[in-house]
Design a protein around this motif. Structure first.
Motif, mmCIF file in Angstrom:
data_model
loop_
_atom_site.group_PDB
_atom_site.id
_atom_site.type_symbol
_atom_site.label_atom_id
_atom_site.label_comp_id
_atom_site.label_asym_id
_atom_site.label_seq_id
_atom_site.Cartn_x
_atom_site.Cartn_y
_atom_site.Cartn_z
ATOM 1 N N GLU A 155 15.121 -30.698 94.226
ATOM 2 C CA GLU A 155 14.491 -31.901 94.780
ATOM 3 C C GLU A 155 13.375 -32.415 93.877
ATOM 4 O O GLU A 155 13.194 -33.627 93.729
ATOM 5 N N PHE A 156 12.649 -31.505 93.257
ATOM 6 C CA PHE A 156 11.552 -31.897 92.377
ATOM 7 C C PHE A 156 12.000 -32.052 90.924
ATOM 8 O O PHE A 156 11.175 -32.274 90.035
ATOM 9 N N GLY A 157 13.292 -31.945 90.696
ATOM 10 C CA GLY A 157 13.800 -32.114 89.337
ATOM 11 C C GLY A 157 13.374 -31.017 88.393
ATOM 12 O O GLY A 157 13.182 -31.254 87.197
ATOM 13 N N ILE A 158 13.231 -29.799 88.911
ATOM 14 C CA ILE A 158 12.811 -28.658 88.095
ATOM 15 C C ILE A 158 14.046 -27.807 87.821
ATOM 16 O O ILE A 158 14.535 -27.106 88.714
ATOM 17 N N ALA A 214 -4.431 -34.961 90.986
ATOM 18 C CA ALA A 214 -3.027 -35.281 91.253
ATOM 19 C C ALA A 214 -2.257 -34.025 91.632
ATOM 20 O O ALA A 214 -1.374 -34.049 92.502
ATOM 21 N N GLY A 215 -2.604 -32.903 90.977
ATOM 22 C CA GLY A 215 -1.953 -31.646 91.296
ATOM 23 C C GLY A 215 -2.311 -31.143 92.678
ATOM 24 O O GLY A 215 -1.461 -30.590 93.397
ATOM 25 N N GLU A 216 -3.563 -31.306 93.061
ATOM 26 C CA GLU A 216 -3.968 -30.912 94.413
ATOM 27 C C GLU A 216 -3.158 -31.663 95.452
ATOM 28 O O GLU A 216 -2.684 -31.083 96.436
ATOM 29 N N HIS A 220 -0.293 -29.967 97.844
ATOM 30 C CA HIS A 220 -0.499 -30.067 99.293
ATOM 31 C C HIS A 220 0.730 -30.673 99.964
ATOM 32 O O HIS A 220 1.197 -30.178 100.995
ATOM 33 N N ARG A 221 1.283 -31.723 99.348
ATOM 34 C CA ARG A 221 2.462 -32.359 99.934
ATOM 35 C C ARG A 221 3.706 -31.483 99.807
ATOM 36 O O ARG A 221 4.528 -31.425 100.727
ATOM 37 N N ALA A 222 3.831 -30.801 98.686
ATOM 38 C CA ALA A 222 5.046 -30.021 98.433
ATOM 39 C C ALA A 222 5.049 -28.671 99.130
ATOM 40 O O ALA A 222 6.094 -28.192 99.577
ATOM 41 N N LEU A 223 3.864 -28.040 99.238
ATOM 42 C CA LEU A 223 3.808 -26.671 99.751
ATOM 43 C C LEU A 223 2.742 -26.453 100.817
ATOM 44 O O LEU A 223 2.578 -25.341 101.316
ATOM 45 N N GLY A 224 2.001 -27.504 101.149
ATOM 46 C CA GLY A 224 0.977 -27.373 102.177
ATOM 47 C C GLY A 224 -0.235 -26.566 101.743
ATOM 48 O O GLY A 224 -0.970 -26.031 102.585
#
Length: 231
Positions: A155-158, A214-216, A220-224
């Motif tokens: 989903e995150f293109g990783i 931006a990483g925070e 937060h959105r991806a893993l809470g």
């Protein structure tokens, strides 16, 4: 492996100068012999002698660019072994830093750093625990991505690119947190994505990293993960 071979491998680690080289190389970069000599505060001739033993023993890989010789850890398995030994050798009561600069560097490393090619410190632990709570990662029977975890990476293109016999996910004992963080192909892919996407940036030329605003938001959105945990 014969007992003699194991003893020979152990002997490569049983020297303070060689140990200093191996810990420095956990940053995943290739270093010159001169850089390692200055880092360990030894003469260039001494460094060359020790590096020759580590290369001959298969612990380091050598690269040549013109007149310059660079060395790096031979593979992720060596990095995992070095980090694990360092974590087990860490005294119960660490020696306090002698300078303000050393204290600041120590805090930065404990907050977040790279462990060869994956994330470690409080940052690495926070990500590993969040993935486990969300059902993306299992730790009960060893480290393994779940089907949901594989989908999350997609989903995150990783990309999770298989490389030799390296496992997709494995636990690596964290040097400062004394708990396992995510390593393996998945850990390396996530670290690479975090740096390339600007979720994290390196601090200076060492292993320490910090999470950007931006990483925070992304974590937060991806893993809470609450931003306060990784600051």
């Amino acid at each position: 492996m014969a007992a003699r071979d194991l003893a020979a491998l152990a002997a490569l680690f049983a020297d303070e100068t060689r140990a200093a080289f191996l810990l420095a190389l956990l940053d995943g970069r290739a270093w010159t012999a001169g850089e390692l000599a200055r880092h360990a505060r030894v003469a260039p001739s001494t460094a060359s002698e020790h590096l020759g033993k580590l290369v001959a023993g298969g612990v380091l890989a050598e690269e040549r660019q013109g007149r310059h010789r660079h060395v790096r850890l031979a593979d992720p398995g060596v990095a995992h072994l070095v980090e694990d030994l360092a974590a087990r050798a860490e005294p119960a009561v660490p020696e306090p830093p002698r300078t303000l600069r050393a204290a600041s560097a120590g805090r930065a490393m404990a907050r977040g750093r790279t462990c060869y090619d994956h994330l470690a410190g409080r940052l690495g632990i926070a990500i590993t625990e969040a993935m486990t709570v969300r059902g993306l990662l299992r730790q009960d029977t060893g480290f393994a991505l779940t089907d949901r975890g594989v989908d999350w990476f997609a989903e995150f293109g990783i990309p999770l690119e298989a490389k030799g016999r390296r496992p997709v996910a494995r636990g690596c004992l964290d040097l400062t947190e004394r708990r396992p963080h995510l390593a393996g192909i998945a850990g390396a892919a996530l670290c690479r994505h975090a740096l390339e996407s600007g979720w994290c940036v390196r601090i200076g030329s060492g292993r320490a990293v910090k999470v950007t605003p931006a990483g925070e938001d992304a974590l937060h959105r991806a893993l809470g993960i609450a931003p306060a945990i990784i600051r």
